[in-house]
Design a protein around this motif. Sequence first.
Motif, PDB file in Angstrom:
ATOM      1  N   ASP A   1      -8.335  -4.944   0.694  1.00 21.09           N
ATOM      2  CA  ASP A   1      -7.247  -6.033   0.914  1.00 21.09           C
ATOM      3  C   ASP A   1      -7.185  -6.402   2.509  1.00 21.09           C
ATOM      4  OD1 ASP A   1      -6.207  -6.125  -1.674  1.00 21.09           O
ATOM      5  OD2 ASP A   1      -4.564  -4.661  -1.375  1.00 21.09           O
TER       6      ASP A   1
ATOM      7  N   VAL B   1      -2.942  -1.666  -4.576  1.00 25.69           N
ATOM      8  CA  VAL B   1      -3.665  -2.639  -4.052  1.00 25.69           C
ATOM      9  C   VAL B   1      -3.685  -4.052  -4.762  1.00 25.69           C
ATOM     10  CG1 VAL B   1      -5.305  -0.988  -2.581  1.00 25.69           C
ATOM     11  CG2 VAL B   1      -5.886  -1.798  -5.005  1.00 25.69           C
ATOM     12  N   HIS B   2      -3.698  -5.131  -3.750  1.00 24.83           N
ATOM     13  CA  HIS B   2      -3.409  -6.648  -4.392  1.00 24.83           C
ATOM     14  C   HIS B   2      -4.623  -6.930  -5.022  1.00 24.83           C
ATOM     15  CE1 HIS B   2      -2.406 -10.897  -4.494  1.00 24.83           C
ATOM     16  NE2 HIS B   2      -1.209 -10.594  -4.368  1.00 24.83           N
ATOM     17  N   ARG B   3      -5.763  -6.908  -4.595  1.00 18.08           N
ATOM     18  CA  ARG B   3      -7.033  -7.367  -4.871  1.00 18.08           C
ATOM     19  C   ARG B   3      -7.241  -8.635  -5.103  1.00 18.08           C
ATOM     20  NH1 ARG B   3      -9.273  -3.864  -9.698  1.00 18.08           N
ATOM     21  NH2 ARG B   3      -8.028  -5.036 -10.972  1.00 18.08           N
TER      22      ARG B   3
ATOM     23  N   TYR C   1      -4.065   2.588  -6.651  1.00 15.17           N
ATOM     24  CA  TYR C   1      -5.141   3.362  -5.708  1.00 15.17           C
ATOM     25  C   TYR C   1      -4.736   4.463  -5.778  1.00 15.17           C
ATOM     26  CZ  TYR C   1      -2.771   3.397  -1.369  1.00 15.17           C
ATOM     27  OH  TYR C   1      -1.814   3.631  -0.386  1.00 15.17           O
TER      28      TYR C   1
ATOM     29  N   SER D   1      -3.145  -6.761  -9.296  1.00 19.59           N
ATOM     30  CA  SER D   1      -2.986  -5.575  -8.668  1.00 19.59           C
ATOM     31  C   SER D   1      -3.177  -4.443  -9.257  1.00 19.59           C
ATOM     32  CB  SER D   1      -1.551  -5.490  -8.182  1.00 19.59           C
ATOM     33  OG  SER D   1      -1.418  -6.799  -7.378  1.00 19.59           O
TER      34      SER D   1
ATOM     35  N   GLN E   1     -11.847  -1.465  -5.469  1.00 22.90           N
ATOM     36  CA  GLN E   1     -11.321  -1.750  -4.346  1.00 22.90           C
ATOM     37  C   GLN E   1     -10.461  -0.793  -3.819  1.00 22.90           C
ATOM     38  OE1 GLN E   1     -10.325  -5.944  -3.814  1.00 22.90           O
ATOM     39  NE2 GLN E   1     -11.565  -6.630  -5.839  1.00 22.90           N
ATOM     40  N   SER E   2     -10.111  -0.673  -2.588  1.00 26.45           N
ATOM     41  CA  SER E   2      -8.894   0.214  -2.319  1.00 26.45           C
ATOM     42  C   SER E   2      -8.392  -0.372  -0.824  1.00 26.45           C
ATOM     43  CB  SER E   2      -9.484   1.549  -1.597  1.00 26.45           C
ATOM     44  OG  SER E   2     -10.451   1.358  -0.669  1.00 26.45           O
ATOM     45  N   ARG E   3      -7.403   0.113  -0.141  1.00 27.25           N
ATOM     46  CA  ARG E   3      -6.664  -0.637   1.131  1.00 27.25           C
ATOM     47  C   ARG E   3      -7.598  -1.556   1.933  1.00 27.25           C
ATOM     48  NH1 ARG E   3      -3.359   4.789   2.377  1.00 27.25           N
ATOM     49  NH2 ARG E   3      -5.260   5.715   1.942  1.00 27.25           N
TER      50      ARG E   3
ATOM     51  N   HIS F   1       0.624  -1.287  -0.087  1.00 27.61           N
ATOM     52  CA  HIS F   1       0.112  -0.102  -0.077  1.00 27.61           C
ATOM     53  C   HIS F   1       0.935   1.307   0.010  1.00 27.61           C
ATOM     54  CE1 HIS F   1      -3.536  -2.412   1.865  1.00 27.61           C
ATOM     55  NE2 HIS F   1      -3.408  -2.778   0.592  1.00 27.61           N
TER      56      HIS F   1
END
Length: 347
Positions: A203, A136-138, A167, A164, A198-200, A131
């Motif tokens: 994850d 972000v990995h996702r 973000y 990934s 998606q954001s932090r 991060h």
Amino acid sequence: MAPGSKPTVPSSVHLGQIQVQKKLGAGCFGEVYKGFHTGLKADVAIKFEAVHNQSPQLCHEAEMLKLLQPGDLQGFARFFYFAEEGNYNCLAMEFLGKSLEDHVQMCGGQFSPKTACLVAQQVLMRIEYLHSRGIVHRDIKPENFMWGVGPKVHHLYLIDFGLSKRYWDKRHVNSSQKLSLTGTARYASLNAHRGMEQSRRDDLEAIGHMLMYFLRSSLPWSGLEARTKKEKYQKIKEKKESTNLVELCEGHPTAFRTYLEYARKLGFKDRPDYVMLRRLFVELRAQLQKDQGKPIEDWHFEWLEGKEHEELDALLPYDDLKQPDDEAAPERPRSLCCFCGGSQVRN
């Protein structure tokens, strides 16, 4: 080559510097082989993806790996090479050992609280670093965390950045809706199921689901029957939404429930309090250590205890990392060892 047959992967790549050896497995992107880097005199992992793959990922993963090259930071595979080799895109990186999922199965389907706590400490370090790089990995899941080899057998690595995404690009990305689910449904966050960008937070929530899988051996939404993938995802989402966190985490250390509750309350652009989250498991480790009446070492995983480990590479003390949305870098006078909670100085 016969019509319709698949081309053979090359016997070497990178102008012969990397020898291709045995096949290790396959995934949606292509195949993974073990290889040997003749210049470095080291084993490597090599991913091959057909050049005309409908959903190519390796070029994107190579870009992510270049961004993540960590210097002395542990837990990310070294990146060696990416190029088009014949009919394939080829990505070579540091060779690693077994995955977290492999070890869950070796341990009879679940981890002890001690092992889950030690895993949580390293997982949080990896995701905080990811991060901090604006990514972000996702696709958080046990298969995407692997152990090192040799003296790094107790070092946990975060891998597979094909899904990934940035973000942060000068500012936090805006929220989007009505998106298809990206990642693995079993561990995905509620907002990912709801079609949100998606954001932090996502994850972190997925990590919480993964940790509960380790402790419980299964999750309430595992194994649901459905006729189609869309129907299955809908059933998983509904079961996830209806499962109370107290019920989900009952019988297990409260740190895991506190963690999940915090992750689920985060807003889309919120900057997570990684220090607080790591402290949860520092304190849990201290309590488990007190209960058993002897120290818990960084390598005290169920599959390593009782073995000689004099030559292991120590896990480095961990500094708080500046996140992209921090106004100023945090002071870094001394490193806080996130494992024991004490202050240590780097060598």
